[in-house]
Each structure stands twice: as structure tokens, then as C-alpha cells.
Enzyme design. Structure first.
Site, PDB file in Angstrom:
ATOM      1  N   GLU A 396       0.878  -1.162   0.000  1.00 55.70           N
ATOM      2  CA  GLU A 396       0.000   0.000   0.000  1.00 55.70           C
ATOM      3  C   GLU A 396       0.911   1.205   0.000  1.00 55.70           C
ATOM      4  OE1 GLU A 396      -2.908   2.582   2.825  1.00 55.70           O
ATOM      5  OE2 GLU A 396      -2.955   0.421   3.132  1.00 55.70           O
ATOM      6  N   CYS A 431      -2.407   8.857   2.880  1.00 58.03           N
ATOM      7  CA  CYS A 431      -2.321   8.355   1.516  1.00 58.03           C
ATOM      8  C   CYS A 431      -3.665   8.461   0.808  1.00 58.03           C
ATOM      9  CB  CYS A 431      -1.820   6.916   1.500  1.00 58.03           C
ATOM     10  SG  CYS A 431      -2.736   5.819   2.595  1.00 58.03           S
TER      11      CYS A 431
END
Length: 605
Positions: A396, A431
Site C-alpha cells: 500500500e 495516503c
């Protein structure tokens, strides 16, 4: 069938964290809804609290005369009553859980055994309540010392090698961390090698450990639900990764709710398998969720509790043995959580924890050869690890996250508030933060940009609704803005200036919440597209607008982007939603008038 076990909780935390408990209360949106009820408190140890004592015996004068044994051949106590008395006597004894230990009392004072901190000066964020007894305070001390470089094979290990962490608020040295060096990784390599590929448990081996982890989750959830404990972790998060108290507390609450979700039998339900009939008598296919065995987890600085806790617990639930590395700048938070988990029954040898730099961790991965690695962090490091580990990794990494406002203008105040939260909460260090806003021209006359500007101007360093950016300097963000302003038709909508009256060190960033407008047709030009879609991990976003006949250009821009983590399509027009959703792809896409780019699935509306 090999289950994707290490990444089990990745989808739960793939959009980082923003809770409905945000920096400020949202404006009302649509019909008024009933206030959210407070979550019911967990029963003590999942319903195993002590039983009430039996009624006290009556005074001697009030007792009936004893029966003459000779008058009847036996006592007249009813058998059911005798059984009840025996049962009550048993319940008065200390009960034991499936962990083989007495039920903990869940008192906050238990935190006194969960720390090895020597000195801590919170500089305005002092730890409060009973949890403060966990810290040996010093009126003259200015640093926090982590004596141990990690936990390996069930023991906390010491090191003579130290690294200073700089205070993001004033630039002073405030955390001294013992870090594992390249010559000290052998115990961690040996520890991982003790775990076979079939794991510490699986559906056919030691299934009672699924129940054990259900008990551990229940106890840890109860502990995090204690106000003094949640306040302890929220302020510790604030201190090392500056964000508003509401954001830090929401991280603790999401973690606590995750643990609640895996209490009792839920861990073994998570390992549910399947069977398929064969094509003749005596034949069938069974699929099991199987662990990887020895695994590694690497997590970033921006969510020092939620990301590592959810990922490591997911790995442990399924029988893996993880080695966990958290960014050393914030590793004290997970170190404290790990000690709490040990106190709640987590076998100390089930996982390893270490502080180290990236080079040492890379060497550990190559020598220990974990069967799977879960990495959350920058795309640059992710690409290197993918090559070094020959693809045995779940990633990720970066996210350049878009939001499209459809042609149906409504709930302008609420949409402005969500855009402000998505782009600037946690100083944009998520993010899943809103990176680019595609705004239909119908919104231009709604006052949306003016409302977003006013909301951004409410953010201030005093309450950390805006704060230090730990991975991008002020100069780098300013340079990126100036490069965007060289594009024809671009302009600063608001922000664009460094924060004032602060002592944030230059190695960190300090920028006011910023939005830069760039025309859509200019964005799509080959010389500009890479610049516009560069992720800035800070309070920075690009805004553009489109008309009905330019929707194709918007979808082209979305198709050309690479970091597809989260996205939002803000509209209640079903045809518009279907058109955009059917022609785009993301890890998580939120749709509807309440759509946002941030918000872990743990915290959906």
C-alpha cells in the site's frame, strides 16, 4: 487454497484514517438523522464478570430450629438447591479464561507495567490521569528514552546504539531510540526461522488459538475503551505525529472498534473454509484459509497506532508470526500497545518488534526470507522491496486521489466541509488525502471555493489542525507550487504561504492549507500531467473545473493516473454515477452526495 492472510486487514486500513470525529463537526447533510448512540461497553472479559454473591445468612435468632436427623432419614434440601449452592461456591473462586490465567480486572493502574520509559517531557501534551503513573517524570528532563531496540523470541532486548528523534514542534532532541544494527539481526532471523510455513496455528493445527485471540481482542478492546487509556494513546500519538486531538482520539477509537469486531468466536469465523462436492463418491475439495508462517510488516509514521495494530493483529489471528517495524519517529506508540497486548494475554513469543533504519530492515528481510511482507509507505521503497523480495510482498504505497463533483449542486456547506477534511486533516499526511478536485462548472457560482477557503483559514498550529509535515519540507512544497503556477491559466486559490510564528525545524514542512487551480486542458498536456499528478504528502491540492462536454477529459485524466488508492464521486445523479463508476478503477471509491476520499471502512457512515 492459500489465504491472503497477512494482507487480511489491509483493506480495512487501506484508506488510512479519518473518522467522523474530525477536527470540527460537519454541517447537516440531507435529512436529519438520529444522534449516534455511544457503543455499548463490553461485558467484563466478554461476559465473564464475577457472579453476585449469595444472600447473607440470617441472624442466629432468626434461623429456624435445626431438624432432628432422627426424625427423617435424610436432609430435606432439594437437589436443585444443592446444585445451585455448589455452583455459587464455584463462582466465588477465581475463574480462568481460555488463556489459562485469571480474568484481569481491567484497571487503568495496570498500565504501570506496560512501559520502559525513563524520562518524558510532553511540552504541553502531558499524559493525564492514572496512565501518567506509567511514566517516570522528571522536571528537568527533556527526552524520552526507549531502552529496548525491540522484542524478539519473547524478550525485550537492549542495544548500545542510539538514534535521536527531533521534536517536530520545536526542533529539539526529544526521543532517544535504541536501534538494531546490521550486525544485531541474527536473533530476529532465528526467531522467524522457528515458525514453519504452516504457521503457529491453522484450521487443522491448534485451533484453540483462534479462541485465545478472541479473548485477547476482548480484553484489549476493553482497555482501549477506558477513558484514561484512550487519552494516554491519543496524546502520545499527538506528541510524535502532531495532529488535532480529535484526529488522534479517532485513531484510538477505530483501533478499539476493530478489536471489538474480533472478540469471542469472530477470529475463528474469520478462518471459515469451504467444501465443494467431488465428481464421484468419496471425493470433495476443501479450501482452507492457511497462514504464510513467518511474515514481516513495515508501517509508516502517519498513523502510528491504527495501521500497525490492525495489520499485525490480522496476521496473528490467522496463525502467522510477524516481525513488525514501525517508523522509529513514532514507534513508541506501538511499543506501548504491544506491552498492553502482552498484559491482555498475547504470548510474547508470537511476534517480534524492532526499531531500526531502512537499510537494516532490508538486510533482515533478505536474510530471514519471510514468506510474505506487508509494506505501507512510499512508492520508491515499495518498488525496491518488490524487486528484492521477488514479488513476495503486499503493497500500500502512494495515492494520488481524485474527487469528482457532479453537475447536481446541493449541500454546499457539507461538501465544502468534507473537501476541507479530505485535503487538510492531519495536515494532508494521509495516503487517501484529496489530491485533485474535478469540479463541475455548476459549482462555480455556489460559493464552494470561498467556503473551502474560510474553513482552511480556521486551521491553526495551536490546536494542531494544521501542523508539521514530516516528509516534505516547506521549500519542496513551495517549489512544487511555483512550478504549477508556470502552467498557463493556473493560480493560487488560497494558502500558498509558509506558516508563521512557529519553531518547526527546517527538516520538516510548515505550509498553510493550499489549493492551486490548473485548467483541465492544460493538465492533460504531456509536459504538465506528470507535474500536476505528483503526490505531495502535505496540505496541498489541485483544483480544476469541467463542463458537460468535458467529462470525457476528466475520465481520461483519471485513466492516466497511476496511484489508484481512493476516489470520490460526489453526486446523487444515478446516471452520472453509473457512467463515472463504470469507467474508473480505484482501491476504494466512495459514491453519493456524502462521498469522500478519506475514511477507513471501519468508520463508514
Amino acid at each position: 487454497m492459500r489465504g491472503r492472510t497477512v494482507a487480511l486487514t489491509r483493506r480495512i486500513c487501506s484508506t488510512a484514517l479519518v473518522s467522523d470525529l474530525l477536527d470540527s463537526a460537519p454541517p447537516a447533510c440531507g435529512r436529519a438523522s438520529a444522534p449516534r448512540a455511544a457503543p455499548p461497553a463490553l461485558l467484563r472479559c466478554a461476559g465473564r464478570g464475577p457472579a453476585p454473591l449469595p444472600p447473607a445468612a440470617p441472624p442466629a435468632a432468626a434461623r429456624p430450629a435445626a431438624r432432628n436427623p432422627a426424625s427423617r432419614g435424610r436432609s430435606q434440601v432439594h437437589p436443585a438447591t444443592a446444585i445451585q449452592h455448589r455452583r455459587r461456591a464455584q463462582l466465588r473462586q477465581p475463574r480462568r479464561t481460555r488463556l489459562g490465567r485469571p480474568n484481569p480486572r481491567f484497571q487503568v493502574d495496570g498500565l504501570q507495567n506496560l512501559t520502559q520509559l525513563e524520562v518524558f517531557n510532553a511540552a504541553g501534551f502531558a499524559l493525564q490521569g492514572a496512565a501518567a503513573s506509567a511514566v517516570a517524570a522528571s522536571s528537568s528532563g527533556r527526552c524520552l528514552c526507549l531502552n529496548h531496540n525491540g522484542s524478539v523470541q519473547g524478550s525485550w532486548t537492549a542495544s548500545a546504539n542510539w538514534n535521536w528523534i527531533v521534536d517536530p514542534l520545536n526542533g529539539e532532541k526529544f526521543i532517544k531510540v535504541a536501534e538494531v544494527q546490521g550486525t544485531e539481526i541474527k536473533p530476529f532471523v532465528e526467531s522467524l526461522s522457528t515458525c514453519p510455513k504452516h504457521g503457529l496455528h491453522n484450521p487443522l493445527k491448534a485451533p484453540e488459538r483462534y479462541l485465545m485471540y478472541g479473548d485477547i481482542s476482548a480484553k484489549a478492546a476493553h482497555m482501549l475503551g477506558q477513558p484514561a487509556v484512550s487519552d494516554f494513546f491519543a496524546k502520545l500519538i499527538q506528541r510524535v505525529s502532531p495532529k488535532s486531538y480529535q484526529q488522534a482520539l479517532a485513531e484510538v477509537q477505530v483501533s478499539q472498534k476493530f478489536l471489538e469486531n474480533f472478540c469471542g468466536d469472530q477470529v475463528r469465523f474469520l478462518a471459515r473454509s469451504f467444501a465443494v462436492p467431488g465428481n464421484h463418491l468419496g471425493q470433495r475439495s476443501n479450501g482452507y484459509r492457511w497462514p504464510y508462517g513467518p511474515v514481516a510488516i513495515i508501517t509508516p509514521f502517519n498513523f502510528p497506532l491504527e495501521i500497525p495494530l490492525l495489520q499485525v493483529m490480522g496476521a496473528l489471528y490467522m496463525g502467522n508470526k510477524p516481525v513488525l517495524k514501525v517508523d522509529s519517529k513514532v514507534s513508541v506508540v506501538m511499543e506501548q500497545m504491544l506491552r498492553l497486548l502482552h498484559d491482555c494475554g498475547l504470548p510474547a513469543e508470537d511476534m517480534d518488534f524492532l526499531n531500526s533504519d531502512g537499510i537494516t530492515m532490508n538486510k533482515l528481510l533478505l536474510e530471514a526470507n519471510p514468506k510474505m511482507t506487508l509494506f505501507t509507505g512510499s512508492s520508491r521503497v515499495a518498488e525496491k522491496l518488490a524487486a528484492d523480495l521477488n514479488g513476495r510482498i503486499k503493497l500500500e504505497d502512494a495515492g494520488f486521489d481524485w474527487k469528482i463533483l457532479g453537475p447536481d449542486v446541493q449541500e454546499v456547506d457539507y461538501i465544502a466541509w468534507v473537501c476541507d477534511q479530505d485535503a487538510y486533516a492531519c495536515s494532508g499526511q494521509k495516503c487517501s488525502a484529496q489530491s485533485v478536485l474535478f469540479m463541475h462548472k455548476n459549482w462555480s457560482s455556489s460559493g464552494l471555493i470561498e467556503k473551502m477557503k474560510k474553513l482552511s483559514e480556521r486551521r491553526k498550529l495551536e490546536d494542531l489542525t494544521i501542523g508539521p509535515v514530516l516528509t516534505v519540507t516547506t521549500e519542496a512544497m513551495t517549489e512544487h507550487m511555483n512550478n504549477l503556477l508556470k502552467i498557463r491559466g493556473s493560480k493560487v486559490l488560497f494558502g500558498g504561504e509558509p506558516l508563521e510564528n512557529h519553531s518547526i525545524p527546517k527538516i520538516y514542512g510548515a505550509l498553510k492549507p493550499t489549493a492551486v487551480f490548473v485548467p483541465l486542458d492544460e493538465i492533460l498536456k504531456s509536459g504538465n500531467f506528470e507535474l500536476v499528478t505528483k503526490e505531495i504528502f502535505g496540505p496541498f491540492q489541485v483544483v480544476t473545473e469541467y463542463s458537460d462536454d468535458q467529462l470525457e477529459l476528466v475520465l481520461e485524466a483519471c485513466e492516466r493516473m497511476n496511484a489508484h488508492l481512493t476516489a470520490a464521486v460526489v453526486s446523487n445523479d444515478p446516471l452520472f454515477l453509473q457512467d463515472v463508476l463504470g469507467r474508473s478503477v480505484n482501491g476504494t471509491t466512495y459514491a453519493g452526495i456524502r462521498a469522500r476520499t478519506t475514511g477507513a471502512p471501519q468508520n463508514h457512515w
